[in-house]
Scaffold this motif. Structure first.
Motif, PDB file in Angstrom:
ATOM      1  N   LEU A 158     -35.552  43.278  31.952  1.00 33.79           N
ATOM      2  CA  LEU A 158     -36.208  42.197  31.228  1.00 33.79           C
ATOM      3  C   LEU A 158     -36.746  41.196  32.236  1.00 33.79           C
ATOM      4  N   GLY A 159     -38.070  41.009  32.222  1.00 29.89           N
ATOM      5  CA  GLY A 159     -38.668  40.037  33.121  1.00 29.89           C
ATOM      6  C   GLY A 159     -38.738  38.671  32.472  1.00 29.89           C
ATOM      7  N   VAL A 160     -38.312  37.639  33.190  1.00 32.33           N
ATOM      8  CA  VAL A 160     -38.338  36.260  32.706  1.00 32.33           C
ATOM      9  C   VAL A 160     -39.238  35.458  33.630  1.00 32.33           C
ATOM     10  N   GLY A 171     -34.037  39.050  34.400  1.00 26.83           N
ATOM     11  CA  GLY A 171     -32.853  38.412  33.841  1.00 26.83           C
ATOM     12  C   GLY A 171     -31.734  39.365  33.507  1.00 26.83           C
ATOM     13  N   VAL A 172     -32.057  40.642  33.234  1.00 25.03           N
ATOM     14  CA  VAL A 172     -31.014  41.576  32.823  1.00 25.03           C
ATOM     15  C   VAL A 172     -31.448  42.991  33.161  1.00 25.03           C
ATOM     16  N   PHE A 188     -38.154  35.921  18.702  1.00 30.80           N
ATOM     17  CA  PHE A 188     -37.307  34.994  19.450  1.00 30.80           C
ATOM     18  C   PHE A 188     -36.582  34.122  18.447  1.00 30.80           C
ATOM     19  N   PHE A 189     -35.257  34.284  18.397  1.00 31.13           N
ATOM     20  CA  PHE A 189     -34.461  33.643  17.356  1.00 31.13           C
ATOM     21  C   PHE A 189     -33.084  33.333  17.938  1.00 31.13           C
ATOM     22  N   ASN A 190     -32.576  32.107  17.657  1.00 30.71           N
ATOM     23  CA  ASN A 190     -31.276  31.697  18.177  1.00 30.71           C
ATOM     24  C   ASN A 190     -31.206  31.845  19.702  1.00 30.71           C
ATOM     25  N   ARG A 191     -32.315  31.503  20.371  1.00 29.16           N
ATOM     26  CA  ARG A 191     -32.399  31.523  21.829  1.00 29.16           C
ATOM     27  C   ARG A 191     -32.242  32.925  22.410  1.00 29.16           C
ATOM     28  N   MET A 192     -32.526  33.935  21.601  1.00 22.76           N
ATOM     29  CA  MET A 192     -32.441  35.315  22.053  1.00 22.76           C
ATOM     30  C   MET A 192     -33.678  36.084  21.594  1.00 22.76           C
ATOM     31  N   LEU A 193     -34.108  37.031  22.425  1.00 22.59           N
ATOM     32  CA  LEU A 193     -35.226  37.898  22.092  1.00 22.59           C
ATOM     33  C   LEU A 193     -34.686  39.144  21.402  1.00 22.59           C
ATOM     34  N   HIS A 194     -35.202  39.423  20.197  1.00 24.09           N
ATOM     35  CA  HIS A 194     -34.744  40.570  19.409  1.00 24.09           C
ATOM     36  C   HIS A 194     -35.866  41.584  19.276  1.00 24.09           C
ATOM     37  N   GLY A 209     -29.535  36.822  30.745  1.00 16.24           N
ATOM     38  CA  GLY A 209     -29.180  38.216  30.979  1.00 16.24           C
ATOM     39  C   GLY A 209     -28.127  38.750  30.042  1.00 16.24           C
ATOM     40  N   ASN A 210     -27.569  37.917  29.178  1.00 14.48           N
ATOM     41  CA  ASN A 210     -26.599  38.414  28.202  1.00 14.48           C
ATOM     42  C   ASN A 210     -27.324  39.203  27.128  1.00 14.48           C
TER      43      ASN A 210
END
Length: 350
Positions: A158-160, A171-172, A188-194, A209-210
């Motif tokens: 995952l590129g950030v 990032g991960v 992008f929801f709850n500070r996470m990419l789904h 990276g989590n």
């Protein structure tokens, strides 16, 4: 409510008043600006924008090819909300021509479009990204990543991109045996990419990276990859089986329990008038505020004339299908729902 000297509302603190306004839909938020100068200033203040409701769905951006001899890849747009957001450059003409003509739409999020751009078709080193806001006509050019963007089974990266440093970081990296399309639709929801993958899974990743893998509601034998959407503050999946369309919602994010919100057979959805599209339609969006889905019906080959692509909406509560329009010839995926961002500037101020 009236914010006058004699009204109890005038005694509310700014923080409490902003909290109240944040709980109403976007159109009502715009009306709140007309109540008084104080309300106008509160709604317009930069510190309050992230607390207030985002605007409602305005339309759909999509990829299109225009021109006969040397067709250019451009973006098209179709309103689905009565043209309420008129101050928007849907053609992205504010971008430089070299970026606008050779451009591929990738994704949309929070009023911004992400595009892949290149200078010449044969210039493999000329790729880069552009993030733009069609309403404010602000844009930022991003350099290409150093690694390939192709998805395949094996290691995933995952590129950030940091707007402060101007560089990409990974990032991960994880070794889950997931098959991800090259340009997956994401939320992008709850500070996470789904985004969804095969094996009936939804992957959620944050910028640190989590990551988390959520099992979907469909059986393992289900074909294809269901699309993930955000509506009414919940993640939704739209899955088309051989005989029906089903809409699922993740009501409890912690327990990963999916609830079947709606199911309809292809024949009931399309009726006799559009039964010819039973095998050639796809869900492209679920309205962020209402129980409405948007679909495109594609008839790839016709005996005469160009191919047809019809844009329609389906009201889940009333089970009513509504024809919106015939999209222009040459349109194709991705179809990106667009929720305008009216005032937030981009990082570098372009």
């Amino acid at each position: 409510m009236r914010d006058t000297e004699r009204s109890p509302v005038s005694q509310l603190s700014d923080d409490l008043l902003v909290e109240i306004i944040s709980r109403v839909p976007y159109k009502s938020t715009r009306c709140c600006k007309c109540v008084s100068a104080r309300w106008r200033d509160l709604v317009s203040h930069p510190d309050h924008r992230k607390k207030l409701s985002l605007s409602t769905l305005a339309g759909i951006f999509y990829q299109t090819f225009r021109g006969e001899r040397f067709p250019a890849m451009l973006c098209g747009y179709q309103s689905v909300s009565g043209n309420w957001c008129t101050s928007m450059d849907c053609s992205l003409s504010f971008l430089p021509k070299c970026k606008r003509v050779n451009m591929y739409l990738l994704d949309s999020c929070n009023g911004l479009l992400l595009c892949l751009c290149w200078n010449q078709p044969s210039d493999v080193n000329g790729f880069g990204y552009v993030v733009c806001n069609p309403v404010t006509e602000k844009w930022v050019a991003l350099p290409a990543t150093t690694s390939s963007s192709k998805g395949h089974a094996g290691k995933k990266k995952l590129g950030v991109y940091s707007s402060k440093t101007g560089v990409w970081t990974h990032g991960v990296v994880w070794d889950n045996p997931l098959s991800v399309s090259r340009f997956p639709r994401s939320i992008f929801f709850n500070r996470m990419l789904h985004f969804s993958s095969d094996n009936n899974l939804v992957v959620a990743i944050d910028v640190e990276g989590n990551h988390r893998v959520i099992r979907g509601p469909m059986p393992d034998s289900a074909r294809g990859v269901p699309n993930v959407y955000l509506s009414r503050g919940q993640l939704h999946l739209a899955n088309g089986s051989v005989s029906e369309l089903s809409i699922w919602a993740l009501e409890d994010f912690s327990s990963e329990n999916w609830t079947l919100k709606h199911s309809v057979s292809h024949l009931q959805l399309l009726g006799t008038e559009y039964s010819m599209f039973a095998g050639n339609y796809r869900v492209i969006s679920i309205h962020p505020e209402h129980n409405v889905i948007f679909i495109v019906c594609e008839q790839l080959y016709m005996l005469s004339g160009p191919s047809l692509t019809k844009l329609m909406s389906y009201e889940m509560d009333s089970r009513e299908l509504r024809f919106i329009c015939d999209l222009e010839w040459g349109c194709r995926t991705p179809y990106l729902p667009y929720v305008p961002l009216l005032s937030e500037p981009l990082a570098d101020g372009q």
